[in-house]
Structure formats: C-alpha cells, structure tokens
Scaffold this active site. Structure first.
Site, PDB file in Angstrom:
ATOM      1  N   LYS A  54       0.902  -1.284  -0.048  1.00 16.72           N
ATOM      2  CA  LYS A  54       0.173  -0.065  -0.089  1.00 16.72           C
ATOM      3  C   LYS A  54       0.997   1.327  -0.053  1.00 16.72           C
ATOM      4  O   LYS A  54       0.692   2.105  -0.744  1.00 16.72           O
ATOM      5  CB  LYS A  54      -0.985   0.074   1.208  1.00 16.72           C
ATOM      6  N   GLN A  98      -4.658  -1.576   9.807  1.00 17.19           N
ATOM      7  CA  GLN A  98      -4.476  -2.805   9.069  1.00 17.19           C
ATOM      8  C   GLN A  98      -5.058  -3.985  10.227  1.00 17.19           C
ATOM      9  O   GLN A  98      -4.690  -4.138  10.961  1.00 17.19           O
ATOM     10  CB  GLN A  98      -2.871  -3.214   8.772  1.00 17.19           C
ATOM     11  N   ASP A 121     -10.914   3.138   4.740  1.00 20.66           N
ATOM     12  CA  ASP A 121     -11.295   1.783   4.378  1.00 20.66           C
ATOM     13  C   ASP A 121     -12.818   1.522   4.388  1.00 20.66           C
ATOM     14  O   ASP A 121     -13.445   0.590   4.034  1.00 20.66           O
ATOM     15  CB  ASP A 121     -10.760   1.056   5.667  1.00 20.66           C
TER      16      ASP A 121
HETATM   17  N1  GUN Z   1      -6.916  -6.760   6.202  1.00 14.56           N
HETATM   18  C1  GUN Z   1      -7.486  -7.269   5.002  1.00 14.56           C
HETATM   19  N2  GUN Z   1      -8.060  -6.539   4.053  1.00 14.56           N
HETATM   20  C2  GUN Z   1      -7.771  -5.207   4.711  1.00 14.56           C
HETATM   21  C3  GUN Z   1      -8.308  -4.004   4.256  1.00 14.56           C
HETATM   22  O1  GUN Z   1      -8.928  -3.705   3.174  1.00 14.56           O
HETATM   23  N3  GUN Z   1      -8.075  -3.039   5.008  1.00 14.56           N
HETATM   24  C4  GUN Z   1      -7.843  -3.168   6.354  1.00 14.56           C
HETATM   25  N4  GUN Z   1      -7.385  -1.819   6.943  1.00 14.56           N
HETATM   26  N5  GUN Z   1      -7.199  -4.312   6.950  1.00 14.56           N
HETATM   27  C5  GUN Z   1      -7.462  -5.494   5.936  1.00 14.56           C
END
Ligand code: GUN
Length: 293
Positions: A54, A98, A121
């Site tokens: 990311k 995350q 998110d």
């Molecule tokens: N863990 C797995 N997918 C995601 C996501 O799209 N965002 C976040 N913050 N954590 C994740």
C-alpha cells in the site's frame, strides 16, 4: 470453452494512472497533496506485506504515506490515541488501520475513533451503516468490495435481476460486497459455514464472489456455465519449488473453474491489486473532501 480471464492487474494499473493524474491536478490547483497514514500493529507477515504494498502504491501515484508500525503489545489507549492524533493532522486525509489486530486489542473502538472523513477503508460504523441503507451514500466504500464491483463491471456483468452468491460474511469483504450487489438490483444470497447444500446454491449464481479464505474450495461443478466468478481469496499453500516456499491460491480451483465460468479472476493478479487501487482513489477522495472547507 475457456473463460475470459479478468485482468485485475491491468484494470488496477489503469486506475492508478488516472489517480496519479488526479493527484497532480489537485496539487497544481489546490496545493493539496493527498496523504495516507497506515497503522500496523504487531508482526503478522501477511499484514506487513500488504502495508508495504500500500505504501509503495502511494509513492507511485504521488500520495504521501505516513507509516506507523507499533509493537504487538501496544495498548488499547495508545492505539486509540494514535488514531486521534492522525485525525488532527491536516497532512493526512486517510487513515488505514491494518486488520486483523492482535487479539488483545478491541477492533471496534479503534475503528470508531477514525474520523468519518478519513475513513478510507470504509469500516467506520456510520459509513457501513449508510452502505447498508437504501439511498444513503457512505463517504467511502470499502476497498475490496469496491474493487470486486469494478471488476464485475469490467467483465460486463448484468446486475439487474442476476442471481449473485457471496461466499463469506466478513465485515471487510462478504457483507459489504453483498450490500453493493443489492444496490445494483441483484438477488443476493450470502453463504457461510452453516449454509446447506453449498455447491447447489453456488450453481445458481450468475455472479459468484468467493471470499472465505479456504484454498481452492470452489470446484468446477459448483459453477454455473457462463457465470462470472470473482475470487477474493489469497491463501498461502506450501510449495517447496517456490522461492519463498509457498505460493498464493484463491478460494476457487482456478484451473478447472476456468473451463466452466464465462469470466474469472486469477489469483494473484485479480482482486488483490484492485483493493490497493481503490484505496488510492479513496485517499484522493479524502483529500478532495477537505478542499473548499
Ligand atoms: N485486512 C485485510 N483486508 C484489509 C483491508 O482492506 N483494510 C484493512 N485495514 N485491513 C485489511
């Protein structure tokens, strides 16, 4: 006949290029460079790798990224205080915590602490609540479900009246994906571990979204001929011949499924890159929300 392979990497690259242009336009016209804060708590290797990807993607499109890596024993108050600090930082337009968090941390109050306007998110309960209701637009749509819809559109899905089956009911993927499909007038079935006759239910799907985290669970004979299959799974399976000792496979048995489906996403190279592309778009949107205030 073999299915069309939906090239998520190519679609995501196109979206990233658009985002990069829009970022530079925002900088030139408004003097605002979008910024994303990533919060990683603990040492889950998959999470570390996702966060790195990311941050790299941010750099490629001109979004500033601010990485916060906290130890596994971070306390609840400390995590919430960091989120509040990031809410107050004007250089940050998106906050990504995350998931999953270490077991001792309560996810809900941490996600609730994220300012609605920085919730890139789309996991804040108000954003999810708006997504769940008719005619109420959330500020942000969760990245993976958003990417799934874009790939379905790319594959020419006719949502109206289609039978859509979503395998998995997670907050991150299954439930929001189902809501987005309902908004597009699909008839949606959400399946989970207690669903009876799962293969039979899946065989009715014109659109099948697999998000259960079980390697190659969906077999060719679960798929309606011509269906569009979106595979959200990224499961590590041991592979001594691979450099890292494992390879990634989806929730769908791709090699056999592609002989039955009309269109299908590969793993890797399907949904994964789309999640990141949508995060970048959401961060740009977060920055746009601050302009003209
Ligand atoms: N863990 C797995 N997918 C995601 C996501 O799209 N965002 C976040 N913050 N954590 C994740």
């Amino acid at each position: 006949m073999s299915a069309t392979i939906i090239d998520g990497s190519a679609v995501a690259a196109r979206l990233r290029a658009e985002t990069a242009q829009d970022v530079e336009k925002m900088v030139a016209e408004h003097g605002v460079r979008p910024g994303l804060a990533t919060v990683l708590i603990g040492d889950n290797p998959a999470s570390q790798s996702y966060v790195r990807m990311k941050q790299k993607a941010c750099a490629e499109v001109g979004i500033q990224s601010f990485g916060y890596d906290l130890p596994a024993d971070t306390g609840q108050q400390e995590a919430e205080a960091l989120v509040r600090e990031l809410n107050a930082n004007p250089a940050i337009h998106g906050i990504l915590v995350q998931l999953p968090l270490p077991d001792h941390l309560k996810e809900e109050p941490i996600l609730n602490a994220i300012s609605l306007e920085k919730d890139v998110d789309g996991f804040h309960p108000v954003n999810i609540g708006r997504l769940a209701m008719k005619g109420r637009d959330p500020l942000f749509i969760p990245c993976t479900p958003y990417g799934v819809i874009v790939l379905l559109e790319e594959a020419g899905a006719k949502f109206d009246g289609a039978n859509a089956v979503v395998l998995g009911r997670s907050n991150i993927v299954g439930l929001p994906t189902a809501m987005l499909l309902v908004h597009r007038n699909a008839t949606v079935t959400i399946c989970h571990s207690r669903t009876k006759d799962l293969p039979e239910v899946c065989r009715r799907a014109d659109i099948l979204v697999a998000a259960v985290g079980r390697a190659q669970m969906v077999k060719a004979d679960w798929i309606k001929p011509g269906a569009i299959v979106i595979d959200v799974g990224t499961n590590r399976v041991d592979d001594p011949s691979a450099k890292r000792g494992y390879r990634l496979v989806g929730d769908v048995a791709f090699d056999e499924a592609k002989e039955v489906a009309g269109a299908i996403t590969p793993v890797p190279g399907g949904v994964g890159p789309m999640t990141i592309a949508m995060l970048l778009r959401n961060t740009l949107r977060g920055a746009a929300l601050t302009i003209g205030r």
